[in-house]
Scaffold this motif. Structure first.
Motif, PDB file in Angstrom:
ATOM      1  N   ASN A 167     -27.802  29.223 -30.951  1.00  0.00           N
ATOM      2  CA  ASN A 167     -27.190  30.521 -31.239  1.00  0.00           C
ATOM      3  C   ASN A 167     -26.177  30.821 -30.140  1.00  0.00           C
ATOM      4  N   LYS A 168     -25.269  31.769 -30.385  1.00  0.00           N
ATOM      5  CA  LYS A 168     -24.275  32.085 -29.371  1.00  0.00           C
ATOM      6  C   LYS A 168     -24.946  32.558 -28.083  1.00  0.00           C
ATOM      7  N   ASP A 169     -25.961  33.431 -28.201  1.00  0.00           N
ATOM      8  CA  ASP A 169     -26.775  33.815 -27.047  1.00  0.00           C
ATOM      9  C   ASP A 169     -27.887  32.773 -26.952  1.00  0.00           C
ATOM     10  N   ALA A 170     -27.623  31.723 -26.225  1.00  0.00           N
ATOM     11  CA  ALA A 170     -28.425  30.498 -26.329  1.00  0.00           C
ATOM     12  C   ALA A 170     -29.916  30.726 -26.162  1.00  0.00           C
ATOM     13  N   THR A 171     -30.319  31.437 -25.113  1.00  0.00           N
ATOM     14  CA  THR A 171     -31.745  31.613 -24.848  1.00  0.00           C
ATOM     15  C   THR A 171     -32.226  33.018 -25.171  1.00  0.00           C
ATOM     16  N   GLY A 172     -31.300  33.943 -25.447  1.00  0.00           N
ATOM     17  CA  GLY A 172     -31.709  35.301 -25.787  1.00  0.00           C
ATOM     18  C   GLY A 172     -32.016  35.466 -27.260  1.00  0.00           C
ATOM     19  N   ALA A 173     -31.252  34.807 -28.120  1.00  0.00           N
ATOM     20  CA  ALA A 173     -31.467  34.903 -29.562  1.00  0.00           C
ATOM     21  C   ALA A 173     -32.633  34.017 -29.982  1.00  0.00           C
ATOM     22  N   VAL A 174     -33.269  34.383 -31.095  1.00  0.00           N
ATOM     23  CA  VAL A 174     -34.506  33.697 -31.500  1.00  0.00           C
ATOM     24  C   VAL A 174     -34.286  32.655 -32.590  1.00  0.00           C
ATOM     25  N   GLY A 175     -33.018  32.355 -32.936  1.00  0.00           N
ATOM     26  CA  GLY A 175     -32.754  31.225 -33.819  1.00  0.00           C
ATOM     27  C   GLY A 175     -32.109  31.555 -35.138  1.00  0.00           C
ATOM     28  N   TYR A 176     -32.170  32.832 -35.587  1.00  0.00           N
ATOM     29  CA  TYR A 176     -31.724  33.157 -36.942  1.00  0.00           C
ATOM     30  C   TYR A 176     -30.247  33.547 -37.026  1.00  0.00           C
ATOM     31  N   ALA A 177     -29.505  33.348 -35.940  1.00  0.00           N
ATOM     32  CA  ALA A 177     -28.060  33.575 -35.939  1.00  0.00           C
ATOM     33  C   ALA A 177     -27.377  32.293 -35.485  1.00  0.00           C
ATOM     34  N   PRO A 178     -27.457  31.214 -36.277  1.00  0.00           N
ATOM     35  CA  PRO A 178     -26.969  29.912 -35.816  1.00  0.00           C
ATOM     36  C   PRO A 178     -25.471  29.919 -35.541  1.00  0.00           C
ATOM     37  N   PHE A 179     -25.108  29.174 -34.499  1.00  0.00           N
ATOM     38  CA  PHE A 179     -23.702  29.015 -34.121  1.00  0.00           C
ATOM     39  C   PHE A 179     -23.262  27.568 -34.334  1.00  0.00           C
ATOM     40  N   ASN A 232     -23.069  32.805 -37.031  1.00  0.00           N
ATOM     41  CA  ASN A 232     -22.714  33.974 -36.240  1.00  0.00           C
ATOM     42  C   ASN A 232     -22.119  33.531 -34.909  1.00  0.00           C
ATOM     43  N   GLY A 233     -21.298  34.407 -34.298  1.00  0.00           N
ATOM     44  CA  GLY A 233     -20.853  34.191 -32.930  1.00  0.00           C
ATOM     45  C   GLY A 233     -19.623  33.348 -32.763  1.00  0.00           C
ATOM     46  N   GLY A 292     -24.081  37.899 -40.886  1.00  0.00           N
ATOM     47  CA  GLY A 292     -23.013  37.179 -40.217  1.00  0.00           C
ATOM     48  C   GLY A 292     -22.142  36.520 -41.264  1.00  0.00           C
ATOM     49  N   PRO A 293     -21.058  35.848 -40.870  1.00  0.00           N
ATOM     50  CA  PRO A 293     -20.220  35.147 -41.843  1.00  0.00           C
ATOM     51  C   PRO A 293     -21.057  34.295 -42.789  1.00  0.00           C
ATOM     52  N   ASP A 294     -20.867  34.524 -44.096  1.00  0.00           N
ATOM     53  CA  ASP A 294     -21.738  33.992 -45.132  1.00  0.00           C
ATOM     54  C   ASP A 294     -21.118  32.740 -45.749  1.00  0.00           C
ATOM     55  N   GLY A 297     -17.455  32.012 -25.001  1.00  0.00           N
ATOM     56  CA  GLY A 297     -18.484  32.896 -24.467  1.00  0.00           C
ATOM     57  C   GLY A 297     -18.147  34.363 -24.593  1.00  0.00           C
ATOM     58  N   ASP A 298     -16.872  34.723 -24.502  1.00  0.00           N
ATOM     59  CA  ASP A 298     -16.472  36.128 -24.636  1.00  0.00           C
ATOM     60  C   ASP A 298     -15.793  36.408 -25.976  1.00  0.00           C
ATOM     61  N   GLY A 299     -15.917  35.468 -26.926  1.00  0.00           N
ATOM     62  CA  GLY A 299     -15.321  35.642 -28.251  1.00  0.00           C
ATOM     63  C   GLY A 299     -13.908  35.116 -28.377  1.00  0.00           C
TER      64      GLY A 299
END
Length: 695
Positions: A93-105, A153-154, A226-228, A158-160
């Motif tokens: 995920n964009k937030d590598a260790t903060g996100a729990v997996g359901y917003a894949p990047f 997502n993402g 997120g983008p579908d 790192g800053d978009g």
């Protein structure tokens, strides 16, 4: 517009003349099973699955390393009799260790690339992820991988920076570019991001609204998460501002998601799949991906009994319709089941009903496509407690709970799980129902090996024991008694399960059974101390305890033939994992794992393939498969201290080792001749891990 009846197969696609014959015979078998006998057991039916995480899973002793946590928990799960564990999504995920997996990047980053501020993910590094799979396998436990095929997502660095395409429809952040061995993330500028050449880049035309499907209306196209992704044939095109901007062919998204899914199964060795948010993409795409995972992943293919379950939120008829839509796309093949949300809703109503629920109505709320269905009581989506300082429950985040929670401390949850175990399909146990994280003050500080700080609830251990030792899955599912406060089910000639939701009163019923006259039946729940003897007509009178906590097993009883011993744990599973060495995979960034990359032209520089975790004194077979068969290549296996195996050759190169102690083995490859051209190679390893991690 894409045709829903065209099933695309990944290369190579050998003809399968037996496919439709197999499907016909399977359909005949299903029809034959209908009637008084609700359905017969099959090897795809009846696994006991643990959802091995909660929503924001974390442990301070395993920071961003849930894979190692589960590896350490594995021996306890084997002792209990768990057949399979469901793990969260594992790509970056964009937030590598903060996100729990359901917003894949990045699909192809399993915790090995330097992206999103870290190399690892919330689940851990790729090395430790592969070790987790292998250790669970060594304990005889299958691994069910959660996958997200609906959205990403993402976009951006790192800053978009670089994520926005000014010509995009709708959400403009749809430039997805990825680090890889050839183009590591040397900076987080837009220019660096848009030049990255990692596999499966995505442009705005690959998402809704796309020129091929120019809408965000409805379940399929809405960008709620997120983008579908759009799976229509013509959902392809080029970015208006990316430097790395390869031409995309027709069917780009569908072909690439299929290829990634097969790559994931080969790379990790997982056994089955839980599919997120299946209402939000086409059933024919789901069929495509699952059929290829089951039948067209070469020696990693899951086969006809591969576990696959979709998360479709709906009523009983909608669940059945979705299963049929997937299975009948491109000709019938039984590839998927669904979580039984209809039954779950009724189980929650039973628990909330305080004894005024009609228990006998539960069988009518089950979905009818049940052999691959998954019954459950709680999940990470339904269970969102508000937590105190030590992780105890101090309230509930009801606004973010899907269908509402069931409190694990409510006595009636035990009756609900007894129903879930007795009915057809695979019962799924939620982590916080099996393990008490509320009352120990150690949610974030326990060790999974410590039974005092991570206690397992005794009633679930008992139900697992009954399900496995009495072999529920081998007996057809029969309903023997239905009343307001009593439901009795039989697994044919295996077990009788009685459930009572009355708070104080025992329930009694005389029921027909499939057991032979004279069979002595024992109550393995512990509620009844005296055995029963089946009468001359096959009938037996049973007594089921109330659910007020006055009995050792509250609200249920389980009878089976007396004298049953627990069956041995599942046999160990060997692990097969495959690494593809290509420049658009892996990462050469100094903070990454430093794995991947094709063999370079005119160089004998070593490339690190990856690492595997092998048991001592067990054979580990490693094979190198080159894309060119006439160039000599060296394959090397190292432990922490030295080279333990090496071989040089043309074509397939093999190394077999039997390490003297448990631990990681590092796989490396290089050209054996400095005149070799550049090429992609594949490295496969078949091995057995130890049942316990060496700390």
């Amino acid at each position: 517009m894409d045709s829903p009846h065209i099933l695309h197969r990944s290369h190579p696609a050998p003809p399968n003349p037996l496919k439709h014959l197999f499907a016909f015979l399977l359909l005949i078998g299903l029809v034959w099973s209908l009637g008084t006998v609700r359905s017969a057991a099959s090897s795809a039916n009846g696994r006991v699955v643990l959802q091995a995480f909660w929503w924001d899973y974390w442990n301070n002793n395993y920071p961003a390393d849930w894979s190692t946590y589960l590896a350490d928990l594995a021996p306890r799960l084997r002792e209990m009799g768990i057949d399979a564990v469901w793990i969260p999504p594992t790509c970056k995920n964009k937030d590598a260790t903060g996100a729990v997996g359901y917003a894949p990047f990045d699909h192809y980053d399993l915790g090995d690339k330097w992206q999103g501020g870290n190399t690892g993910t919330r689940f851990g590094t790729k090395d430790d992820y592969l070790r987790c799979v292998a250790i669970l396998h060594a304990n005889g436990i299958e691994v069910i991988q959660d996958v997200v095929w609906n959205h990403l997502n993402g976009a951006g660095s790192g800053d978009g920076s670089g994520g926005e395409d000014p010509q995009a429809h709708g959400n403009r952040y749809k430039n997805f570019r990825y680090s890889c061995f050839q183009t590591p993330a040397k900076s987080e500028t837009a220019a660096n991001y848009l030049a990255r050449k990692g596999r499966f880049p995505k442009n705005w035309q690959n998402f809704h609204p796309s020129p091929a499907h120019d809408t965000e209306n409805g379940d399929i196209a809405a960008g709620w998460f997120g983008p579908d992704l759009c799976y229509f044939r013509d959902a392809y095109g080029r970015s208006s501002n990316a430097k790395f901007n390869p031409t995309q062919p027709a069917n780009y998204v569908r072909d690439q998601v299929r290829a990634w899914s097969v790559w994931l199964k080969k790379q990790t060795g997982v056994d089955g799949f839980r599919i997120d948010a299946v209402k939000h993409f086409e059933p024919w795409a789901c069929k495509d991906f699952l059929w290829n995972l089951a039948h067209n992943a070469n020696d990693a293919s899951g086969g006809p009994d591969m576990f696959a379950v979709g998360e479709y939120i709906g009523n009983r008829d909608q669940l059945d319709q979705w299963v049929d839509s997937v299975n009948h796309s491109d000709g019938f093949a039984d590839v998927v089941g669904s979580f039984d949300f209809s039954l779950r809703s009724s189980l929650k109503s039973m628990i909330d009903g305080s004894g005024f629920f009609d228990l006998g109505s539960l069988p009518s709320t089950q979905q009818q496509r049940r052999t691959r269905a998954v019954s459950f009581v709680n999940s990470h989506d339904s269970f969102r407690p508000r937590l105190g300082a030590t992780g105890d429950y101090v309230g509930w985040d009801s606004a973010n709970e899907l269908g509402g929670h069931v409190d694990p401390n409510d006595p009636r949850i035990q009756a609900a799980y007894a129903v879930a175990f007795a009915m057809d399909g695979s019962p799924c146990i939620f982590f916080e129902d099996l393990f008490d994280l509320h009352s120990t003050s150690a949610r974030w500080t326990h060790f999974p090996t410590n039974e005092s700080t991570l206690p397992a609830r005794d009633y679930l251990k008992n139900l697992i024991w009954c399900h496995e030792s009495l072999r529920f899955k081998e007996g057809a599912y029969l309903v023997r008694w239905q009343a307001a406060d009593l439901l009795v089910m039989e697994r044919q000639s295996r077990a009788i399960i009685g459930v009572n939701d009355h708070w104080t009163a025992w329930q009694e019923a005389t029921i027909p059974t499939s057991f032979a006259p004279g069979t002595r039946l024992h109550d393995y729940s512990g509620a009844n101390t005296e055995d029963l003897v089946v009468g001359g007509t096959g009938q037996v009178t049973i007594h089921v305890p109330p659910c007020d906590g006055s009995n050792r097993r509250r609200g249920y009883a389980v009878w089976g033939p007396a004298g049953i011993s627990p069956i041995p744990p599942q046999a160990e599973i060997s692990t097969l994992q495959e690494w593809e060495m290509a420049d658009d995979l892996g990462d050469s960034h100094p903070q990454s794992l430093g794995q991947g990359g094709a063999l370079p032209s005119r160089s004998v520089e070593w490339r690190t393939v990856g690492r595997l975790y092998a048991a001592p004194n067990r054979k580990t077979l490693v094979e190198l498969h080159p894309s060119r068969t006439n160039t000599p290549i060296t394959l090397q296996v190292e432990n922490a201290n030295s080279v333990v195996g090496q071989s040089t050759g043309q074509g397939v190169v093999r190394v077999e080792v039997s390490p003297s102690q448990a631990g990681y083995l590092t796989l490396k490859v290089r050209n054996a001749r400095s005149t070799n051209p550049k090429q992609t190679v594949w490295v496969k390893a078949r091995y057995t891990a130890p049942t316990r991690r060496d700390p």
